[in-house]
Write an enzyme that holds these catalytic residues in place. Sequence first.
Site, PDB file in Angstrom:
ATOM      1  CB  THR A  41      -1.375   3.873  -4.764  1.00  0.00           C
ATOM      2  OG1 THR A  41      -2.731   3.557  -4.469  1.00  0.00           O
ATOM      3  CG2 THR A  41      -0.637   4.205  -3.469  1.00  0.00           C
TER       4      THR A  41
ATOM      5  CB  VAL B 225      -3.234  -0.561  -8.877  1.00  0.00           C
ATOM      6  CG1 VAL B 225      -4.394  -1.548  -9.014  1.00  0.00           C
ATOM      7  CG2 VAL B 225      -2.039  -1.042  -9.687  1.00  0.00           C
ATOM      8  CB  CYS B 226      -5.693   2.597  -5.292  1.00  0.00           C
ATOM      9  SG  CYS B 226      -5.057   1.247  -4.273  1.00  0.00           S
ATOM     10  CB  THR B 227      -5.502   6.337  -9.194  1.00  0.00           C
ATOM     11  OG1 THR B 227      -4.791   6.811  -8.040  1.00  0.00           O
ATOM     12  CG2 THR B 227      -6.101   7.517  -9.938  1.00  0.00           C
TER      13      THR B 227
ATOM     14  CG  LEU C 232     -11.472   4.058  -5.465  1.00  0.00           C
ATOM     15  CD1 LEU C 232     -10.478   2.919  -5.232  1.00  0.00           C
ATOM     16  CD2 LEU C 232     -11.408   5.067  -4.337  1.00  0.00           C
TER      17      LEU C 232
END
Length: 203
Positions: free
Chosen positions: A43, A45-47, A50
């Site tokens: 996804t 934003v998560c990428t 992290l």
Amino acid sequence: MPGLTIGDTVPNLEVETTHGLFRLHDFIDDSWTILFSHPGDFTPVCTTELAKMAAYAEEFYKRSVKLLGLSCDDLQSHQDWIKDIEAYSGGCKVSYPIVADPKREIIKQLNMVDPDEKDASGNPLPSRTLHIVGPDKVVVRVVESLQKAAKHKVATPANWEPRDPVVIPPSVSDDQAKQMFPQGYETANLPSEGRYLRFTKVE
């Protein structure tokens, strides 16, 4: 929100991660640990989030702070996604483990369930949650303190706990304080007669 919160001891769960199987207390050991969850692999934003953690990981390690990610995707998904994260980060390695929780049991025990969001099957999703855990395996107040300070333009005093009074910064005049905090505030009676230590309650 029910479940794990500030002052609670992190349960000593056995978790499957990209770095193997281990118990949370063994991983934390005598270090500080930032335990963070994300809604899903692959996804946008998560990428980016992290990837940023990967970029700053060495700075955390220098300060004896460990990182531990978590989502409800399975281990293979995590392993595949890490390649994308590292490519997006410009080659920074994801040196921290990511917990797999496809049965959605761990997010419940760690109080990381999004109260509203669900996947296409109606299953709960992890929220974007961050627990800062001390060497004693207890969740500390830092994150909630920061959130409260940012939302209300206040500061939190030593040993602050949720629902305790907060401090009005000296940069806020008494007139401004009356407008900003209509619920009122109390000024500490100090020998210097200074009016710089003012307390109020905010939700």
